[in-house]
Structures are given as C-alpha cells and as structure tokens.
Write a protein that holds these residues in place. Structure first.
Motif, PDB file in Angstrom:
ATOM      1  N   TYR A 257      45.024 -33.508 -32.959  1.00 47.07           N
ATOM      2  CA  TYR A 257      43.622 -33.110 -33.037  1.00 47.07           C
ATOM      3  C   TYR A 257      43.458 -31.591 -33.086  1.00 47.07           C
ATOM      4  N   ASP A 258      42.259 -31.184 -33.522  1.00 50.93           N
ATOM      5  CA  ASP A 258      41.919 -29.766 -33.520  1.00 50.93           C
ATOM      6  C   ASP A 258      42.033 -29.216 -32.101  1.00 50.93           C
ATOM      7  N   ARG A 610      40.917 -43.814 -31.729  1.00 52.01           N
ATOM      8  CA  ARG A 610      41.475 -42.643 -32.412  1.00 52.01           C
ATOM      9  C   ARG A 610      40.422 -41.580 -32.674  1.00 52.01           C
ATOM     10  N   LYS A 611      39.186 -41.984 -32.882  1.00 57.45           N
ATOM     11  CA  LYS A 611      38.106 -41.037 -33.150  1.00 57.45           C
ATOM     12  C   LYS A 611      37.304 -40.835 -31.869  1.00 57.45           C
ATOM     13  N   VAL A 612      37.098 -39.582 -31.515  1.00 58.22           N
ATOM     14  CA  VAL A 612      36.315 -39.259 -30.325  1.00 58.22           C
ATOM     15  C   VAL A 612      35.272 -38.226 -30.712  1.00 58.22           C
ATOM     16  N   GLY A 613      34.133 -38.248 -30.032  1.00 54.40           N
ATOM     17  CA  GLY A 613      33.081 -37.361 -30.492  1.00 54.40           C
ATOM     18  C   GLY A 613      32.079 -36.949 -29.438  1.00 54.40           C
ATOM     19  N   LEU A 614      31.253 -35.997 -29.842  1.00 53.56           N
ATOM     20  CA  LEU A 614      30.171 -35.476 -29.015  1.00 53.56           C
ATOM     21  C   LEU A 614      28.856 -35.791 -29.711  1.00 53.56           C
ATOM     22  N   LEU A 615      27.973 -36.458 -28.984  1.00 55.21           N
ATOM     23  CA  LEU A 615      26.671 -36.867 -29.511  1.00 55.21           C
ATOM     24  C   LEU A 615      25.584 -36.056 -28.821  1.00 55.21           C
ATOM     25  N   LYS A 616      24.733 -35.420 -29.629  1.00 51.20           N
ATOM     26  CA  LYS A 616      23.572 -34.702 -29.119  1.00 51.20           C
ATOM     27  C   LYS A 616      22.355 -35.153 -29.909  1.00 51.20           C
ATOM     28  N   PRO A 617      21.152 -34.867 -29.437  1.00 55.69           N
ATOM     29  CA  PRO A 617      19.975 -35.303 -30.191  1.00 55.69           C
ATOM     30  C   PRO A 617      20.039 -34.847 -31.650  1.00 55.69           C
ATOM     31  N   GLY A 618      20.146 -35.812 -32.555  1.00 55.11           N
ATOM     32  CA  GLY A 618      20.150 -35.513 -33.981  1.00 55.11           C
ATOM     33  C   GLY A 618      21.482 -35.100 -34.562  1.00 55.11           C
ATOM     34  N   LYS A 619      22.547 -34.993 -33.741  1.00 57.68           N
ATOM     35  CA  LYS A 619      23.827 -34.499 -34.246  1.00 57.68           C
ATOM     36  C   LYS A 619      24.990 -35.288 -33.635  1.00 57.68           C
ATOM     37  N   LEU A 620      26.044 -35.441 -34.417  1.00 61.15           N
ATOM     38  CA  LEU A 620      27.269 -36.093 -33.961  1.00 61.15           C
ATOM     39  C   LEU A 620      28.451 -35.395 -34.608  1.00 61.15           C
ATOM     40  N   LEU A 621      29.450 -35.046 -33.795  1.00 60.74           N
ATOM     41  CA  LEU A 621      30.696 -34.508 -34.338  1.00 60.74           C
ATOM     42  C   LEU A 621      31.847 -35.398 -33.888  1.00 60.74           C
ATOM     43  N   ARG A 627      44.245 -33.562 -37.307  1.00 59.04           N
ATOM     44  CA  ARG A 627      43.477 -32.344 -37.015  1.00 59.04           C
ATOM     45  C   ARG A 627      42.216 -32.234 -37.869  1.00 59.04           C
ATOM     46  N   GLY A 628      41.579 -33.354 -38.094  1.00 58.60           N
ATOM     47  CA  GLY A 628      40.357 -33.352 -38.891  1.00 58.60           C
ATOM     48  C   GLY A 628      39.122 -33.539 -38.032  1.00 58.60           C
ATOM     49  N   HIS A 629      37.985 -33.312 -38.619  1.00 56.41           N
ATOM     50  CA  HIS A 629      36.717 -33.550 -37.941  1.00 56.41           C
ATOM     51  C   HIS A 629      35.626 -33.705 -38.999  1.00 56.41           C
ATOM     52  N   VAL A 630      34.528 -34.355 -38.619  1.00 50.70           N
ATOM     53  CA  VAL A 630      33.363 -34.499 -39.495  1.00 50.70           C
ATOM     54  C   VAL A 630      32.116 -34.276 -38.650  1.00 50.70           C
ATOM     55  N   PHE A 631      31.178 -33.510 -39.199  1.00 50.41           N
ATOM     56  CA  PHE A 631      29.923 -33.215 -38.513  1.00 50.41           C
ATOM     57  C   PHE A 631      28.799 -33.970 -39.226  1.00 50.41           C
ATOM     58  N   ILE A 641      24.198 -41.940 -39.996  1.00 48.69           N
ATOM     59  CA  ILE A 641      24.782 -40.610 -39.879  1.00 48.69           C
ATOM     60  C   ILE A 641      25.116 -40.095 -41.275  1.00 48.69           C
ATOM     61  N   THR A 642      24.803 -38.810 -41.504  1.00 45.12           N
ATOM     62  CA  THR A 642      24.998 -38.196 -42.816  1.00 45.12           C
ATOM     63  C   THR A 642      25.844 -36.944 -42.657  1.00 45.12           C
ATOM     64  N   PRO A 643      26.980 -36.837 -43.376  1.00 47.48           N
ATOM     65  CA  PRO A 643      27.836 -35.645 -43.229  1.00 47.48           C
ATOM     66  C   PRO A 643      27.115 -34.363 -43.620  1.00 47.48           C
ATOM     67  N   ILE A 644      27.318 -33.325 -42.820  1.00 47.93           N
ATOM     68  CA  ILE A 644      26.744 -32.003 -43.093  1.00 47.93           C
ATOM     69  C   ILE A 644      27.799 -30.941 -42.802  1.00 47.93           C
ATOM     70  N   LYS A 645      27.483 -29.704 -43.116  1.00 57.25           N
ATOM     71  CA  LYS A 645      28.398 -28.595 -42.874  1.00 57.25           C
ATOM     72  C   LYS A 645      28.613 -28.418 -41.376  1.00 57.25           C
ATOM     73  N   THR A 646      29.854 -28.173 -40.981  1.00 56.25           N
ATOM     74  CA  THR A 646      30.215 -28.090 -39.564  1.00 56.25           C
ATOM     75  C   THR A 646      29.605 -26.867 -38.885  1.00 56.25           C
ATOM     76  N   ASP A 647      29.081 -27.097 -37.700  1.00 61.80           N
ATOM     77  CA  ASP A 647      28.628 -26.023 -36.810  1.00 61.80           C
ATOM     78  C   ASP A 647      29.813 -25.653 -35.929  1.00 61.80           C
ATOM     79  N   SER A 648      30.340 -24.447 -36.058  1.00 63.59           N
ATOM     80  CA  SER A 648      31.569 -24.056 -35.356  1.00 63.59           C
ATOM     81  C   SER A 648      31.394 -24.076 -33.842  1.00 63.59           C
ATOM     82  N   THR A 649      30.205 -23.732 -33.352  1.00 60.28           N
ATOM     83  CA  THR A 649      29.956 -23.765 -31.905  1.00 60.28           C
ATOM     84  C   THR A 649      29.997 -25.198 -31.395  1.00 60.28           C
TER      85      THR A 649
END
Length: 673
Positions: A257-258, A610-621, A627-631, A641-649
């Motif tokens: 993982y990253d 295998r996939k783990v993530g962080l869920l916030k109002p309106g967003k999921l990473l 070492r991949g990820h999808v925002f 859920i719709t893929p968008i450009k990753t928020d680095s923070t």
C-alpha cells in the motif's frame, strides 16, 4: 437476452472445437486422458461462469463486449488452474517408461487421480453457486477461513441443502464425465500408448511453462479490468481466487500500500484523533489521557452484537416491510446513531472494531492473528473502573478464534463449546451453555432466544456479586441456514433472511421485557449494534450502503432519547459511551467521542479485506494493493461513487490511519504496558 444465449452457445462450441482440434494435433496418445480432463473442466467452468453471469444480470449493465472479455479472461484463468492441478500428473506421464504404460499400477494411479480431481472440481463448481448468492464473489478469504472450521461448515451445508440430492448430483456428473472419457477412448489411448520420452517432453515442457507463467507472473487482481466489480469477479476462476486469498490472508501494509514517512503518519493521525478533552502522552503513537468532567457513573453494561443486520432492513431507514419492530421502537427510546458504518463485512471485523477501536487492518482480522493477546481493548477501560468482563456467544467460541482472543485479553467466556474441547486451559474462566439450557440449535449456535435466556442467568449471578459487569454478547440466528424455533414468528424457518431477522428482533423484544423485571435493569445500559451488514457485495469496489448499520444506547436514564446524525464508525461507540458516563481514562483507542466531533471531524473507516478506505461526507478514498488508490465523490442518496482527482491531504490522512494501525500492531504498540 436472446443475444446473450446465442453468444454463450457460439463462444462455447467455438472454444471447445478449437481446443479439441489443437490438442489432438499436438498431444501424443499418452496425454489423451489429460486432454479429455482439460476439455471437461473447461466445459464445467464455462457453464458455471455463465450461470453466475445470469444470476448477476440485475447488478451489471449487459454488454456483449464485456461478456466476451469475461469469457476469454475466464478461460485464461481456468487454464491456469488446470496447470497447477496437472503439473504432477504431467511429470508422471513424462517419466514413466513406455513399458509400464497400461500396467496395473499405472491404471490404478491414473483412474484414481482422474476420479478424485473430477470430484474436487465438480464439488467446487457446485459450491460456487451458493457462495456467489451469499457474497457475490468468487471464493475469497471467507472461504479460506471457513475451511478451517469443518464441523460448522459441514453442518451448515447439511442444514441448508438436501445432502442426498447434492451427493446424487455430484455422483451423476462424475459418472457422466467418466463415461465421456471412455467414449472418446481416452483411457484406452493413454494406457496403450507407446510414446517415447522424446515425444512426451514437448507437451510436458508446455505444461511446466504455463504453470510457471501463472505461478510467477499472473495475479488474481489482473482480472479486475472492469468498472463493475461483479464483472471482474466473473472473469476470475473460483479455485484460483481461493488460493490467491490463501496467500494474501496476511498483507504486509508497507509492501502493498501507499506509505508516507513515520513522522507524517503520527503527526497527521494525532491531529485527527485528538478531541478537545484529550491529552496526548507521547510523540510516537496515539496513547492519550481522556478527561470527562462530572461525577463518574458505573452502571452495568450489556453490549449486544446483532448478526448481519443492515440499516436499510429497518422501517426507520425506509423499509416498507415490518421486519424489525423492536429495533424501530427503540429509536424513540434510545440514543440512536443513524449515520454509523461498520468497518468490514464479517463478524470478526465487527469484533475487532468494537473491542479494539481500530481501523480494519488489510488481510486477516487481528482477532485471528498470532500475537494478539494482552492488547489494549475496551475491556481494559472497564477493568480500570472495576468491572468484570465476559464474552457470551451461543456457538463454540473456537470458531474464528473468538474464545482465545477474548480469553487472552481478559474476558471470561460463556459459550456452547464442543465437549471434546472441555479440557482446554485458558487464562480466564470458561462456562459452557449446557444441553438443558438449549431448546434449538443449528450448525452455528443455539437460537438467540436461548442465548438471551443465558444472558439473563449470567446477569442475575453477576448482580449478586455486587460488582459492575460488562457483557459482550454476540447473536447468530440471522445467518444461513436461517433456522430458528417454530411458532415464534409468522414465517417458517429455513427460508431466507427475512424470517431470521424477524426472529432475532422478537428474541430481543422478549429479552428486554424479561430484563425489565430484574433488579439489575434500572442500573444497566444496553448498547445494541450490528456487527456488519448482510449482502455486502455490490457493483463497485466497496458498496458504501452495505456498511450502514444501526446502533443504540438504551436505558440511559439521565439522558433524553436523541438521534445523532454525525457520520461515524463502529470504533466510536464505546468512547462515546465513556463520555456519557463521565469517565476519565488512559487509552490508545482510535475511536472518538462522537458528541465531541466537529463537523470537519466526521468520518468512517471501512474495508473489504484488500481495499481499505476513509469515508467522509461526500467523499471516499480507497487504498488498494500495488500501492494504488482511487478518490471518489460519494452520493449517499443514490449510493453512487464517481472517481475524481485525488486530494493529496485526504490521501495522506487515509494512509495515516491504516499505516499506523499496521505498525502499532506489528510493533506491539497495542499491547498493555
């Protein structure tokens, strides 16, 4: 639909005739039985893949191109599985001199191997159908875990399916397959072959080459090329997926993982887990002292884990059927959490999240890992406050390592252990639920009504000892084979989840009614929460709606019933309870008091092995292996859920939760001092 069946028929016969033609031309006589086996298994694999596709039509958007890709990729993986199975037999065919071809020993070894492998494949293919219906996945880590508990699995099969019919079907298919091989003279050609070593070495070389390619270069995740997760699963092979899951049951986070620097991990994490009433104790780690003002309260606490209960099963969340009247009635009598999410999709993930208050570490749950004793669990907070602690389960707690996990972390055990395990030494007290206390039992456990009766008895005894008690209770009736005592509800047992859910709800109603007659009730708080959802599969990598679960804190006299709308996680329930009780304590729990969360603090942590993530109002990473990820943008109302450009923070915050959880467990930072 007509196009669907025409394409399947054309693809199968084209593939079969092509493979038959090529194999006949290339293979010597000695390999004719092996060739027939390959064609037979490819046929069965094709039929099963098409059957699973048909069962999944309502969750995929039909596409001829995607169907063609699924079938082609599927054949590729099926050949890979066969390369593993046939490797040893190929070597045997190569090294046995031609003078021994057709000898009694040769016939014995060949016929036994052929029959055994056919049986294994037929059973595997047939078992994939109910497994797919339950999880909408090929064999995965769940199948690997279940293989370790043969009694429960065999009994579950026995109680869920007509065994004589199932065995009869397997035997019938086995006989037809063997007759097919005989009709093609596969046995005769194999045994009467006079092929020399030189003639046999070419097919043997290709068999080893194919095996090497799959073993060293091909991964199960290579099939995941579709936007719809179900299509990716259909392209896989069940057995290949099974062994891939076996190898990945424990994942090294840093390898897959990253990652970010250790300094960043703990800097970000400490900022996000610290509440206004927390004092962090050291730089590396999350150990902190939580201070809650006011007089500490020490009521008894009974936690009830509800097996496989989705939030959407309740009328409160829009179900137009009355399946859970008791739970729905508790909404207006409790502190009710209506925006809370389970960390995983299995009971041991729920136990891990609730007891350790930790994100779901990739791979196997900590409940089943080695070196998981003497951890800082919520039980330690209760111990600090002078509570006894018990884990109460209606089945044999040996399943999924629950007995060892709770016992070696300070809990007394009350379960329905098997008689041959009576003598096992454990560091805490273990009490068996006896036969006379049981009116109904299936493959997994006694019915929830019997379980709750035992909880009443245990609480009566604990009350007499005049020590506050914390009981961690796990139900099980809401699970296949969905059987329960007759004449309790208006649906017959053994049909589907509707009946078992109504039975669980009715058992809970009777339990609370009985508890209200007890002297300890007025000083007892009930925490009620689902361990995970049923039907956790979906179109996408993680179906967010299928992590949404109900949670209640009931019978807290000093607090008015209220609904908490904040987005939160299973890991937050007990830190929130401790806040209501005005407890000050030291811990390294990841969870936070939901009442002290600011709007920007709202979050849930979810995963599916295998996939783990962080869920916030309106967003999921989602963090993925390699070492991949999808925002994603997350539309809660549509569950999309719709893929968008990753928020680095956002990415770094997600990494900090999971990288730190992995490091802290591996480096024993979750252990008691």
């Amino acid at each position: 639909m007509a196009v669907f069946f025409v394409l399947i028929k054309f693809s199968f016969f084209a593939t079969l005739h092509f493979n038959n033609f090529m194999l006949t031309k290339l293979l010597p006589k000695r390999f004719q039985l092996a060739k027939t086996f390959v064609l037979t298994i490819l046929f069965f694999a094709f039929v099963i893949r098409c059957s699973l596709y048909f069962l999944t039509l309502n969750t995929i958007d039909f596409s001829i191109i995607n169907l063609f890709k699924i079938l082609v990729i599927g054949i590729f993986y099926d050949i890979g599985v066969l390369s593993y199975v046939l490797l040893l037999y190929t070597i045997y065919l190569l090294i046995i001199p031609k003078k021994f071809h057709g000898s009694k020993l040769d016939k014995l070894i060949t016929k036994f191997t052929y029959g055994l492998l056919l049986f294994v494949f037929i059973f595997s293919f047939l078992a994939e159908v109910p497994f797919w219906q339950e999880y909408q996945r090929r064999y995965n880590f769940i199948a690997v875990d279940y293989l370790l508990y043969t009694y429960e699995v065999v009994e579950n099969i026995h109680q869920s399916f007509p065994i004589p019919l199932l065995v009869g079907v397997i035997v019938l298919i086995l006989i037809i397959s063997i007759r097919f091989a005989k009709k093609r003279n596969a046995y005769k050609l194999t045994f009467e072959s006079d092929d020399s070593f030189n003639k046999k070495i070419i097919p043997a070389f290709f068999a080893v080459l194919i095996f090497s390619l799959f073993h060293f270069k091909v991964k199960n995740t290579n099939a995941e090329i579709f936007d719809n997760i179900n299509e990716s699963e259909l392209a896989k092979s069940g057995l290949f997926s099974f062994f891939a899951a076996y190898k990945s049951n424990e994942l090294n986070y840093k390898e897959f993982y990253d990652t970010i620097s250790k300094k960043e991990v703990y800097g970000i994490l400490r900022k996000n887990i610290k509440a206004s009433n927390d004092s962090l104790i050291n730089y590396e780690g999350i150990k902190r002292h939580t201070i809650n003002l006011g007089e500490e309260k020490k009521p008894n606490i009974i936690f009830i884990g509800l097996e496989s209960l989705n939030a959407r099963f309740m009328t409160t969340f829009g179900n137009d059927k009355v399946w859970t009247p008791t739970l729905d009635s508790l909404v207006g009598e409790s502190i009710f959490f209506n925006n809370l999410y389970a960390t995983g999709t299995r009971t041991i993930r729920g136990i891990e999240a609730i007891s350790l208050s930790i994100p779901p570490t990739p791979g196997r749950s900590i409940v089943k890992r080695e070196n998981n004793e003497n951890l800082f669990t919520i039980g330690e907070v209760f111990k600090q406050k002078g509570y006894s602690r018990s884990f109460i389960y209606g089945g044999d707690g040996h399943f999924d390592n629950m007995t060892d996990y709770f016992s070696y972390n300070g809990f007394d055990i009350v379960d329905r252990r098997k008689l041959h395990r009576l003598k096992k030494n454990l560091p805490t007290k273990r009490t068996r639920i006896e036969d006379k206390e049981t009116t109904f039992e299936n493959a997994w456990a006694i019915c929830d009504g019997d379980l709750f009766n035992k909880v009443i008895k245990v609480a009566d005894k604990q009350h007499k000892e005049q020590q506050p008690f914390f009981n961690f209770v796990m139900t099980s009736s809401n699970h296949k084979p969905h059987t329960y005592p007759e004449n309790i509800i208006d649906l017959p047992p053994g049909v589907d989840i509707r009946g078992s859910m109504k039975y669980l709800d009715e058992s809970l109603r009777r339990f609370l009614a009985e508890a209200k007659t007890k002297p300890w009730f007025k000083n007892t708080i009930f925490v009620i929460m689902s361990d995970h959802c049923a039907f956790s599969a979906g179109r996408t990598e993680i179906n967010v709606e299928n992590h949404h679960i109900p949670a209640f804190i009931f019978n807290m006299k000093e607090n008015k019933p209220t609904v908490i709308n904040k987005l939160s996680s299973q890991i937050d329930i007990f830190p929130t309870l401790f806040g209501y009780l005005n407890w000050s304590y030291t811990s390294n729990l990841y969870g936070k008091d939901i009442n002290k969360m600011n709007p920007e603090d709202e979050r849930a942590l979810i995963g599916n092995h295998r996939k783990v993530g962080l869920l916030k109002p309106g967003k999921l990473l989602l963090l993925e292996t390699q070492r991949g990820h999808v925002f994603y943008d997350w539309n809660k109302l549509k569950n999309e859920i719709t893929p968008i450009k990753t928020d680095s923070t956002f990415l770094k915050e997600t990494i900090s939760y999971y990288q730190a959880a992995y490091e802290m467990f591996k480096n024993e930072k979750l252990k008691l001092n």
